[in-house]
Design a protein around this motif. Structure first.
Motif, PDB file in Angstrom:
ATOM      1  N   GLN A 105       2.314  -2.145   4.283  1.00 18.72           N
ATOM      2  CA  GLN A 105       1.978  -0.643   3.918  1.00 18.72           C
ATOM      3  C   GLN A 105       3.368  -0.239   3.524  1.00 18.72           C
ATOM      4  O   GLN A 105       4.254  -0.888   4.496  1.00 18.72           O
ATOM      5  CB  GLN A 105       1.581   0.279   5.163  1.00 18.72           C
TER       6      GLN A 105
ATOM      7  N   ALA B 216       0.648  -1.229   0.127  1.00 18.75           N
ATOM      8  CA  ALA B 216       0.199   0.044   0.022  1.00 18.75           C
ATOM      9  C   ALA B 216       1.005   1.189  -0.005  1.00 18.75           C
ATOM     10  O   ALA B 216       1.777   1.544   0.719  1.00 18.75           O
ATOM     11  CB  ALA B 216      -0.989  -0.034   1.317  1.00 18.75           C
TER      12      ALA B 216
ATOM     13  N   MET C 169      -8.081   3.452   5.417  1.00 16.50           N
ATOM     14  CA  MET C 169      -7.687   1.929   5.227  1.00 16.50           C
ATOM     15  C   MET C 169      -8.323   1.306   6.460  1.00 16.50           C
ATOM     16  O   MET C 169      -8.909   0.169   6.172  1.00 16.50           O
ATOM     17  CB  MET C 169      -6.454   1.810   5.148  1.00 16.50           C
TER      18      MET C 169
ATOM     19  N   ALA D 200      -3.648   3.349  -2.104  1.00 22.90           N
ATOM     20  CA  ALA D 200      -4.272   2.956  -0.972  1.00 22.90           C
ATOM     21  C   ALA D 200      -5.767   2.738  -1.124  1.00 22.90           C
ATOM     22  O   ALA D 200      -6.267   1.858  -0.607  1.00 22.90           O
ATOM     23  CB  ALA D 200      -3.932   3.844  -0.018  1.00 22.90           C
TER      24      ALA D 200
ATOM     25  N   VAL E 266       1.797   5.976   2.887  1.00 23.45           N
ATOM     26  CA  VAL E 266       0.426   6.237   2.895  1.00 23.45           C
ATOM     27  C   VAL E 266       0.330   7.505   3.989  1.00 23.45           C
ATOM     28  O   VAL E 266       0.976   7.366   4.903  1.00 23.45           O
ATOM     29  CB  VAL E 266      -0.464   5.106   3.177  1.00 23.45           C
TER      30      VAL E 266
END
Length: 482
Positions: free
Chosen positions: A293, A263, A315, A268, A307
Motif C-alpha cells: 500500500q 496500491a 481490500m 485499489a 488508500v
C-alpha cells in the motif's frame, strides 16, 4: 514464516520427494496432498507456537497457495528444473525447517533469536522516476554499496543467523555495479541463498533471463500498477510493454517470477479484480504477488494517493477471499499481517532488517530511520548483528512483543493493523524520538518535523481502527473464544 520444525515434521517434508513430485505429472497431485497434510498438521493441529487458531489457518492457506504456485508453474513449463530444485530446497530445508543449530547458537550468545532474512538495497541508481517512490529523490548522484561490503553482509547473515533467504530492493537492482561485480555475480557467489529481487523489469531480456535460469536461486518480482494505463502513468510511457516482454523472457527461460503492486487510492479496486488476477497469474504466468500500500514517505509524498480507510477495509475482505477462494499467493504487507504474525521489522525472529545503498541500517524499507550504519560498524570491528542491539531496534521489537508476537492468543492485538509506522504512527514517532533515530533521506527528515503530517496519519489510524477492529473480532477473536 519462521518455523523451527519438529523431527516428525522434518521427516514428512523431504526436499527430494517434493522436487520429484512437482516435476512429475503422475506424482504431482499426490505429492501436493502429502505436503499439504504435513503443513496443516504442523501449523494448525500441533500449533507449537500457540498462535490464534484462525491465524494459523490463514498462514496454512498462504503456504498452500505458494506450494500450488510452484506446481502450476512446473505443470505449465514456466519453471525449469534447476530453479524448481532451488525453490524446493529453500522452501523445505532452509526456510520452513530453518537452520536450528545456528539459530540456537545465536540465541545463546545474544539472548534473542536472529532475523530470518535480510533486505538489501544495493544501489540507489534507477532508470525510472516513479511518483511516490519510497526511495526518495535521486536527482543527485546515485550511491551504491561497495561490493566487498555487500558480499560481507550476505555471508555474515548466512553464517551468523542461519538465514538462507535474501530480498534485494532498490533503486533498480539490475543496475548495480561495483568493483567489477553486478547483482547476479553476487547471487552466484551465494548459491546457498535464495534471492527475491524487486525490480521494475525493464532491463530483463533474453540474456538476463537465461542467466537467472542458470543460477536457479533467484526470482524477480516485477512492479506493476495495474494494466498499461496505470503502470505507464506512474512509471513512464512504454514501461508496461517492456514489462510484458520481460515476463515472456522469464517464462521461456523457466525462471519463476511474481508481481509487486503499489496500491493507491486510484487503483485499489482494480488490482484485486478478477480481470487483473487472471491477466497476470493466468495469462502471463506470475507465480506470486505482493501488494505494498502506498506510503507517503518518498518522492512527492502525498496523503491524496493513500488508500482510504474504507478502501483498506474492502481490500482486506477481498484479499481474504482471494487467499481462500482463488488460491493465489497474493499478499498485502499490511492487511496480511496475520500471515507473518505481525510486524517483522527491526530484526524480529522470523523477520528482517534493511540495509540501504549508503549502508544505513533501518528497521524496514518503509521505516526510513536509522541509528547504525554498516560502514561505521565494520570500522569499529563490529558486525551486522550488532545493529540488532541498537535502541531503535530494541524498542520496536519490544512494541512487537507487547502488541501480540509474544502474547497468548487471547491477548494478541489486531494483526490486520500490524505496522507501527503506518497503522500506529504516533507510537512510531515516539520510538523515533526516544531513540534519536536519524532519517535516511531528506523526505523522512521533513515528515518527522511536520506537525500536519503527524495529524493526518493519526486521524487515518483512528479511522482504520474503527473499521478493521470489528473484522479482527469476527475473523479471529470470535473463533478463539467461541
Amino acid at each position: 514464516m519462521k518455523t523451527v520444525a519438529t523431527g516428525r515434521f522434518r521427516e514428512k517434508l523431504k526436499r527430494g520427494l517434493l522436487v520429484m513430485g512437482l516435476k512429475s505429472n503422475l506424482l504431482r497431485n499426490a505429492t501436493l496432498k502429502q505436503v499439504e497434510k504435513a503443513l496443516y498438521d504442523y501449523l494448525v493441529v500441533e500449533n507449537p507456537e500457540c498462535r490464534p487458531r484462525q491465524v494459523q489457518r490463514l498462514r496454512f492457506q498462504a503456504m498452500k497457495n505458494l506450494l500450488h504456485a510452484g506446481a502450476r508453474g512446473a505443470r505449465r513449463g514456466f519453471i525449469a528444473d534447476k530453479p524448481l530444485e532451488s525453490l524446493a530446497d529453500t522452501f523445505v530445508d532452509k526456510f520452513v525447517l530453518a537452520d536450528t543449530e545456528k539459530i540456537r547458537a545465536f540465541a545463546a550468545f545474544y539472548g534473542f533469536d536472529p532475523p530470518s532474512f535480510l533486505v538489501v538495497s544495493p544501489t540507489e541508481n534507477c532508470n525510472l522516476r516513479c511518483l511516490g517512490c519510497y526511495a526518495g529523490d535521486r536527482s543527485h548522484r546515485a550511491a551504491s554499496l561497495e561490493a566487498a561490503v555487500f558480499r560481507r553482509l550476505l555471508r555474515e547473515k548466512t553464517e551468523a543467523w542461519g538465514s538462507h533467504f535474501t530480498v534485494i530492493s532498490g533503486g533498480e537492482p539490475f543496475l548495480y555495479r561495483s568493483a567489477g561485480w553486478d547483482l547476479l555475480d553476487v547471487i552466484a557467489e551465494n548459491a546457498d541463498n535464495y534471492f527475491l529481487v524487486f525490480t521494475n523489469g525493464t532491463l530483463i531480456g533474453e540474456a538476463l533471463a537465461e542467466r537467472m535460469a542458470e543460477l536457479g536461486n533467484v526470482t524477480p518480482a516485477i512492479s506493476v500498477e495495474g494494466f498499461e494505463e496505470d503502470t505507464d502513468a506512474r512509471r513512464g510511457s512504454g514501461t508496461h510493454q517492456r514489462i510484458l516482454h520481460a515476463m515472456k523472457c522469464l517464462r521461456q527461460a523457466g525462471v519463476p517470477f511474481g508481481i509487486s503492486v503499489t496500491a493507491t487510492r486510484d487503483n485499489a479496486e482494480r488490482i484485486l479484480s478478477d480481470r487483473f488476477l487472471d491477466f497476470y497469474f493466468e495469462e502471463h504466468g506470475a507465480a506470486y504477488g505482493w501488494i505494498f500500500q502506498y506510503m507517503p514517505i518518498g518522492r512527492d509524498a502525498s496523503f491524496d494517493r493513500l488508500v482510504t480507510p474504507e478502501q483498506r477495509l474492502w481490500m482486506l475482505e477481498r484479499e481474504l477471499q482471494v487467499l481462500e477462494k482463488k488460491g493465489y499467493f497474493y499478499v498485502d504487507f499490511w492487511n496480511g499481517g496475520v500471515l507473518s504474525l505481525g510486524c517483522i521489522a527491526a530484526g524480529r525472529a522470523g523477520g528482517y532488517l534493511h540495509v540501504d545503498w549508503h549502508g544505513n541500517i533501518a528497521p524496514c524499507v518503509f521505516f526510513p530511520y536509522h541509528v547504525d550504519n554498516v560502514y561505521d560498524l565494520y570500522a569499529r570491528g563490529r558486525t551486522l548483528s550488532d545493529a540488532l542491539k541498537s535502541p531503535l531496534f530494541v524498542h520496536i521489537r519490544r512494541w512487537q512483543a507487547e502488541y501480540g508476537y509474544n502474547q497468548p492468543p487471547e491477548r494478541v492485538r489486531n494483526l490486520f493493523l500490524p505496522c507501527p509506522i503506518r497503522d500506529h504512527y504516533a507510537e512510531a514517532r515516539a520510538i523515533i524520538g526516544a531513540t534519536e533515530a536519524r532519517p535516511i533521506n531528506a523526505e523522512a527528515g521533513r515528515s518527522a518535523e511536520d506537525v500536519e503530517y503527524m495529524r493526518c496519519f493519526m486521524e487515518y489510524d483512528r479511522r482504520l481502527e474503527e473499521l478493521l477492529d470489528p473484522v479482527w473480532e469476527r475473523e479471529v477473536r470470535l473463533d478463539e473464544t467461541g
